[in-house]
Design a protein around this motif. Structure first.
Motif, short mmCIF file in Angstrom:
data_model
loop_
_atom_site.label_atom_id
_atom_site.label_comp_id
_atom_site.label_asym_id
_atom_site.label_seq_id
_atom_site.Cartn_x
_atom_site.Cartn_y
_atom_site.Cartn_z
N GLY A 54 0.81 -1.21 0.00
CA GLY A 54 0.00 0.00 0.00
C GLY A 54 0.84 1.26 0.00
N HIS A 55 1.90 1.28 0.82
CA HIS A 55 2.69 2.50 0.97
C HIS A 55 3.94 2.50 0.10
CE1 HIS A 55 0.28 2.38 4.63
NE2 HIS A 55 0.43 3.68 4.69
N TRP A 56 4.47 1.33 -0.17
CA TRP A 56 5.84 1.24 -0.70
C TRP A 56 5.88 0.87 -2.17
CZ3 TRP A 56 7.65 3.62 3.22
CH2 TRP A 56 7.28 3.28 4.52
N GLY A 57 4.74 0.82 -2.83
CA GLY A 57 4.74 0.56 -4.26
C GLY A 57 4.68 -0.93 -4.60
N LYS A 59 6.03 -4.46 -6.03
CA LYS A 59 7.32 -5.15 -5.99
C LYS A 59 7.17 -6.58 -6.49
CE LYS A 59 9.51 -1.76 -3.85
NZ LYS A 59 8.44 -0.79 -4.19
N LYS A 78 10.52 -1.29 -13.55
CA LYS A 78 10.44 0.17 -13.54
C LYS A 78 10.23 0.66 -14.96
CE LYS A 78 13.56 0.60 -9.59
NZ LYS A 78 14.81 1.14 -9.06
N TYR A 79 9.35 1.62 -15.12
CA TYR A 79 9.20 2.22 -16.44
C TYR A 79 10.44 3.05 -16.75
CZ TYR A 79 4.42 0.73 -17.23
OH TYR A 79 3.31 -0.04 -17.47
N GLU A 81 13.07 5.83 -18.27
CA GLU A 81 13.04 7.28 -18.50
C GLU A 81 12.47 7.57 -19.89
OE1 GLU A 81 14.54 9.35 -16.09
OE2 GLU A 81 13.61 11.03 -17.16
N ALA A 109 5.06 7.69 -17.36
CA ALA A 109 4.60 6.41 -16.84
C ALA A 109 5.39 6.01 -15.60
CB ALA A 109 4.74 5.33 -17.91
N THR A 110 4.67 5.64 -14.57
CA THR A 110 5.27 4.99 -13.41
C THR A 110 4.45 3.75 -13.09
OG1 THR A 110 3.97 6.37 -11.91
CG2 THR A 110 6.21 7.12 -12.41
N PHE B 45 13.33 2.52 -4.15
CA PHE B 45 12.10 2.26 -4.91
C PHE B 45 10.91 2.01 -3.97
CE2 PHE B 45 9.77 -0.34 -8.29
CZ PHE B 45 9.42 0.78 -9.03
N TYR B 46 11.20 1.81 -2.69
CA TYR B 46 10.12 1.77 -1.68
C TYR B 46 9.64 3.19 -1.36
CZ TYR B 46 10.44 -3.22 -0.54
OH TYR B 46 10.39 -4.59 -0.59
N LEU B 47 10.56 4.13 -1.44
CA LEU B 47 10.24 5.50 -0.99
C LEU B 47 9.86 6.42 -2.14
CD1 LEU B 47 13.22 5.89 1.51
CD2 LEU B 47 10.94 4.96 1.94
N ASP B 49 9.06 6.77 -6.60
CA ASP B 49 8.76 6.03 -7.82
C ASP B 49 9.92 6.21 -8.81
OD1 ASP B 49 8.48 8.46 -9.22
OD2 ASP B 49 6.30 8.47 -9.03
N GLU B 50 9.75 5.60 -10.00
CA GLU B 50 10.88 5.59 -10.94
C GLU B 50 11.14 6.95 -11.56
OE1 GLU B 50 7.87 3.94 -11.11
OE2 GLU B 50 7.95 2.61 -12.85
N ARG B 51 10.30 7.93 -11.32
CA ARG B 51 10.58 9.30 -11.75
C ARG B 51 11.16 10.13 -10.60
NH1 ARG B 51 9.47 6.93 -15.73
NH2 ARG B 51 11.68 6.69 -15.43
N ARG B 53 9.86 10.75 -7.62
CA ARG B 53 8.90 11.43 -6.76
C ARG B 53 8.64 10.61 -5.50
NH1 ARG B 53 4.64 12.13 -11.62
NH2 ARG B 53 4.88 9.88 -11.40
N ARG B 55 6.73 8.65 -2.96
CA ARG B 55 5.46 7.94 -3.11
C ARG B 55 4.36 8.62 -2.31
NH1 ARG B 55 5.87 3.41 -5.95
NH2 ARG B 55 7.92 2.46 -6.16
N HIS B 57 2.05 7.77 -0.34
CA HIS B 57 1.77 7.47 1.06
C HIS B 57 3.04 7.41 1.91
CE1 HIS B 57 -2.47 6.97 0.26
NE2 HIS B 57 -2.16 6.22 -0.79
N VAL B 58 4.09 8.04 1.42
CA VAL B 58 5.33 8.15 2.20
C VAL B 58 5.46 9.61 2.64
CG1 VAL B 58 7.85 8.01 2.09
CG2 VAL B 58 6.45 6.25 0.99
N GLN B 87 5.52 6.53 7.16
CA GLN B 87 4.41 6.22 6.26
C GLN B 87 3.19 7.00 6.70
OE1 GLN B 87 4.00 1.93 6.72
NE2 GLN B 87 2.19 2.29 7.94
#
Lengths: 391, 92
Positions: A54-57, A59, A78-79, A81, A109-110, B45-47, B49-51, B53, B55, B57-58, B87
């Motif tokens: 929920g919080h960490w994306g 995986k 990962k999308y 660049e 895209a992410t 990547f937990y904290l 996203d791949e751009r 930013r 996340r 809810h962090v 979180q």
């Protein structure tokens, strides 16, 4: 070999095995974490779980010791660049006739959701995601890359890495994303057992798409499908395939549960035939599973759709055909027939050697050892069930 | 040096972060996160996203102040600052 059911739920991964004549479930990892899909790579034996923290994306999680331990895959999805897509977001617009408008924009895209994983020989691993990227590996999942042929497909507006493309997409969204965006999702990956360079994917909402050259080029495979909820029912794009599955030993047979009915192909998805039967309740639903040896045999868990999306009249049943959808039988013995409103998601029905199993978002898990004629309850208090696969 | 403090939920995935105080050399939050990734590979990547930013809810705080630049984490750090990686109270 002992059968193992891999069950992905909103709160963890469960394994189900038969011990002393009783099917028993146990928590096998990812406690408290959303698990969208769990499956075994039959070529390597590795277990894969697609997680939605929920919080960490999102995986990728793997296990090489039958679920005793799990770790994050060394390379996460990962999308890259520059990956962009044309998004269509509904917004409140008081001045519009119906109070809503559509905002078309180009978005970076992410990863929003890992939805399905499919496997092929030679280290092929495919992961379907939201917002509509197919990621592929040729080294057993050590590395993944975005399939550019599909991502840059003309139906999505062309190559947005290098420019603005056509500015128009024919792919719409699904509400299944974990970030709340209404973006497309790949939920079905079928690797042809005769030729791993032939892959079918199904997208909510675009339809069925095929490559025959290992993913370099893609074309729609929506001939014969019809959308009774859209003005142009037989358009090339826009079909809401909910799930497709291919017969392993008669691979020209492919089944599709669609938002707008049930479709069947016995010609490699070159054309689809509508085979639903509303009088038998067979029309709307999410999952479908096909027998591995007889491509005419398939099972569904119908729902009242699409205005309700729950079990029909509170009586849960599985529908089975043995003649390519000409006739359907309702299989109810052992399933609850009063106040049962279960919804079964697209990945939560599976069959293997006459054993059928399905799980619902109400946390009920049912299993049949006689091709669906009679059912037993494995458990009633699981977290919402997202996927059921045989290992 | 700045000190990093974490929600204990992250220790489930990166248990060695729980073993002692984590201190890194950084003059922005982005630098602190990059230094953290070197100490706990995969945590970024937990904290973010791949751009890059943070996340949704962090939550990241410098002392008692929530960071402002969730997109690039350019918020400056002073020696002795404590960065809290938490979180949001969301979920179900």
């Amino acid at each position: 070999m002992q059968k193992t059911l891999l069950v992905g739920t909103r709160k963890g991964t469960f394994f189900v095995q038969k011990h002393d004549g009783v099917w028993q479930a146990r928590l096998a990892g990812h406690a408290g974490v959303g698990v969208n899909f769990v499956a075994r790579d039959p070529y390597t034996g590795r277990l894969w779980a697609l997680l939605g923290h929920g919080h960490w994306g999102a995986k990728l999680s793997i296990s090489d010791d039958e679920g005793a331990t799990w770790q994050d895959a060394p390379q996460q999805i990962k999308y890259p660049e520059g990956a962009r897509y044309i998004a269509q977001d509904m917004y409140e617009d008081e001045s519009a006739d119906y109070g809503v408008g559509w905002k078309v924009s180009t978005k970076a895209a992410t990863l929003q959701k890992l939805w399905v994983v499919g496997f092929g020989p030679g280290g092929r691993v495919y992961v379907g995601t939201i917002p509509g990227g197919l990621f592929e590996s040729r080294d057993g999942g050590a590395t993944f890359s975005l399939n550019r042929g599909l991502w840059n497909h003309p139906s999505r507006g062309g190559d947005l890495f290098t420019g603005d493309g056509t500015g128009e997409t024919k792919w719409f969204g699904t509400p299944a994303s974990e970030g709340g965006d209404f973006a497309p999702g790949i939920h079905s990956v079928v690797v042809d057992p005769r030729d791993p360079d032939r892959v079918l994917v199904a997208v909510s909402t675009a339809g069925v798409i095929e490559t025959t050259d290992g993913g370099q080029t893609w074309r729609s495979r929506n001939q014969g499908m019809a959308m009774d909820h859209m003005p142009e029912a037989e358009a090339e794009w826009g079909h809401d395939a909910h799930y497709i599955e291919q017969c392993q030993h008669q691979p020209q047979h492919i089944w599709q549960q669609n938002h707008a009915g049930v479709f069947y192909s016995d010609d490699d998805a070159q054309s689809w035939t509508r085979v639903d039967d509303p009088d038998q309740g067979v029309y709307f639903g999410f999952p479908v599973t096909v027998d591995a040896h007889d491509g005419r045999v398939a099972w569904l868990v119908p729902a009242r759709g699409d205005n309700q999306r729950m079990a029909i009249d509170g009586g849960l049943f599985v529908a089975r055909t043995e003649d390519g959808g000409k006739t359907w039988r309702q299989l109810r013995q052992g399933l609850p027939q009063g106040n049962a409103w279960d919804v079964v998601y697209r990945h939560a029905l599976a069959n293997q050697d006459g054993v059928i199993a399905f799980g619902s978002t109400t946390g009920n898990l049912y299993l049949s050892e006689d091709r669906g004629e009679s059912w037993i309850t494995v458990g009633n208090n699981f977290p919402p069930i997202y996927s059921v696969r045989f290992a | 040096m700045v000190t990093l403090q974490f929600t204990r939920h992250l220790f489930a995935f990166f248990p060695h972060l729980a073993e002692g105080q984590v201190q890194v050399q950084a003059t922005t939050v982005a630098q602190a996160l990059a230094a953290l990734e070197a100490l706990a590979p995969g945590i970024d990547f937990y904290l973010r996203d791949e751009r890059g930013r943070v996340r949704h809810h962090v939550q990241i705080f410098i002392g008692n102040e929530r960071i402002r630049d969730r997109r690039g984490q350019t918020d400056p750090l002073q020696p002795g600052d404590t960065v809290w990686i938490l979180q949001a109270l969301s979920g179900g």
